[in-house]
Design an enzyme around this catalytic site. Structure first.
Site, PDB file in Angstrom:
ATOM      1  N   LYS A 145      25.226  -4.851  -3.805  1.00  0.00           N
ATOM      2  CA  LYS A 145      26.687  -4.789  -3.941  1.00  0.00           C
ATOM      3  C   LYS A 145      27.334  -4.222  -2.694  1.00  0.00           C
ATOM      4  CE  LYS A 145      26.188  -3.544  -8.844  1.00  0.00           C
ATOM      5  NZ  LYS A 145      26.498  -2.457  -9.777  1.00  0.00           N
ATOM      6  N   ARG A 178       0.800  -1.224   0.000  1.00  0.00           N
ATOM      7  CA  ARG A 178       0.000   0.000   0.000  1.00  0.00           C
ATOM      8  C   ARG A 178       0.831   1.271   0.000  1.00  0.00           C
ATOM      9  NH1 ARG A 178      -3.104  -3.869   1.804  1.00  0.00           N
ATOM     10  NH2 ARG A 178      -1.158  -4.471   2.734  1.00  0.00           N
TER      11      ARG A 178
HETATM   12  C1  NCD Z   1       2.160  -0.999   8.165  1.00  0.00           C
HETATM   13  C2  NCD Z   1       3.673  -0.855   8.216  1.00  0.00           C
HETATM   14  O1  NCD Z   1       4.339  -1.083   7.208  1.00  0.00           O
HETATM   15  O2  NCD Z   1       4.129  -0.461   9.270  1.00  0.00           O
HETATM   16  N1  NCD Z   1       1.700  -1.231   6.871  1.00  0.00           N
HETATM   17  C3  NCD Z   1       1.366  -0.160   6.090  1.00  0.00           C
HETATM   18  O3  NCD Z   1       2.179   0.676   5.750  1.00  0.00           O
HETATM   19  N2  NCD Z   1       0.070  -0.027   5.761  1.00  0.00           N
HETATM   20  C4  NCD Z   1       1.622  -1.960   9.142  1.00  0.00           C
HETATM   21  C5  NCD Z   1       2.170  -3.356   9.146  1.00  0.00           C
HETATM   22  O4  NCD Z   1       3.016  -3.723   8.330  1.00  0.00           O
HETATM   23  O5  NCD Z   1       1.710  -4.124   9.990  1.00  0.00           O
END
Ligand code: NCD
Length: 307
Positions: free
Chosen positions: A85, A56
């Site tokens: 590298k 996302r």
């Molecule tokens: C979160 C993250 O990467 O911290 N994900 C995200 O960006 N929507 C939450 C998660 O990975 O649990």
């Protein structure tokens, strides 16, 4: 107000800046939904550098950049780049800084975005630094609360799950505090919110309760923000196995919650929200993910001075 600024953490923001970001996002949302072709960032290039997995955050930043008229260059997965590298993260940043107008990055080390911002001339936006902060996620979280509930202050909000390693709640709790929301931190003992964050929030006047009793917390909450146990941050796999599945939001638990409760989750979910809950009208997590694109359009345009 935000031109040239880095977006690094939750505590860096005041309410005036948060309002500006949300109002700018709302305006972009209206323009996109009206079918407008937006050219605010025409001629600009955005880099997305993801040294750690993402779906996302990277894709919504790239969609946002495209929708606001910028072009994108991307490094997804360190394996295909000179990281493999042995190049340091800071050398990569210094190089890419010479190509683009703004850098969006994610890296497994806490503090990495801060260090990148110190060497980059252009604004750096933190898309998650290890178990540190994830401010753009928290911005879309409060934007979602404002949309789902009609207003952003005075709610009781339970933050549920892995509050120790979950970086989204490390940022979000600061925003919730700024708008006078009461917070309940509900987690297994081993995954409690770091004491320095709880103490800092309290010193800023936040009202916080800590508990392991999830049902009791939900019974008095207007909103629950569920998080995943952050498997990748555990040194000991056995400890992860012990803690996974220690809380599960399902229809059974939902029955004990305050009627009308809004359910948020930054996603990805593993098993902490049962799929049966998706049909509940207050299950807002996919709407929440969609909102991320408008928040990221606003952030890109604001830090480059084009909004
Ligand atoms: C979160 C993250 O990467 O911290 N994900 C995200 O960006 N929507 C939450 C998660 O990975 O649990």
């Amino acid at each position: 107000m935000l031109k040239g600024k880095d977006i690094l953490s939750g505590p860096q923001f005041n309410a005036q800046e948060l309002n500006l970001i949300m109002n700018t996002a709302a305006n972009y949302e209206k323009r996109v939904k009206a079918g407008e072709v937006i050219r605010d960032m025409e001629g600009m290039v955005v880099a997305t550098l993801f040294f750690e997995p993402s779906t996302r955050t990277r894709l919504s930043f790239e969609a946002a950049a495209n929708r606001v008229g910028a072009r994108v260059i991307s490094m997804a997965g360190a394996r295909a780049s000179s990281q493999a590298k042995g190049e340091t993260m800071l050398d990569t940043i210094k190089t890419v800084d010479g190509y683009v107008d703004v850098i969006v990055m994610r890296h497994p080390e806490k503090g990495s975005a801060q260090r990148a911002a110190e060497v980059a001339v252009h604004p750096v936006i933190n898309g998650g630094d290890g178990a540190g902060q994830h401010p753009t996620q928290a911005l879309l979280d409060i934007y979602t609360i404002r949309k789902e509930k009609g207003f952003l202050g005075g709610h009781t909000v339970t933050l549920l799950g892995d509050l120790k390693y979950g970086r989204t709640v490390h940022s979000l709790s600061y925003f919730l505090a700024l708008y006078q929301n009461k917070m309940i931190f509900a987690s297994p003992k081993a995954l409690k919110m770091p004491e320095e964050i709880t103490a800092d929030l309290r010193s800023r006047g936040a009202e916080i309760e800590e508990t392991e009793d999830v049902a009791a917390a939900l019974a008095k909450s207007d909103i629950v923000y569920v998080t995943r146990v952050q498997r990748e941050r555990f040194d000991d796999p056995a400890e992860y196995e012990r803690l996974k599945g220690s809380y599960i939001m399902n229809n059974e638990l939902l029955k004990k919650a305050k009627p009308g409760i809004t359910i948020l989750h930054p996603l990805p979910r593993v098993d902490e929200i049962a799929e049966e809950v998706d049909d509940y009208p207050g299950a807002a997590y996919f709407r929440q993910a969609h909102n991320g694109m408008y928040i990221r359009m606003a952030l890109l345009a604001l830090v480059t001075g084009r909004a």
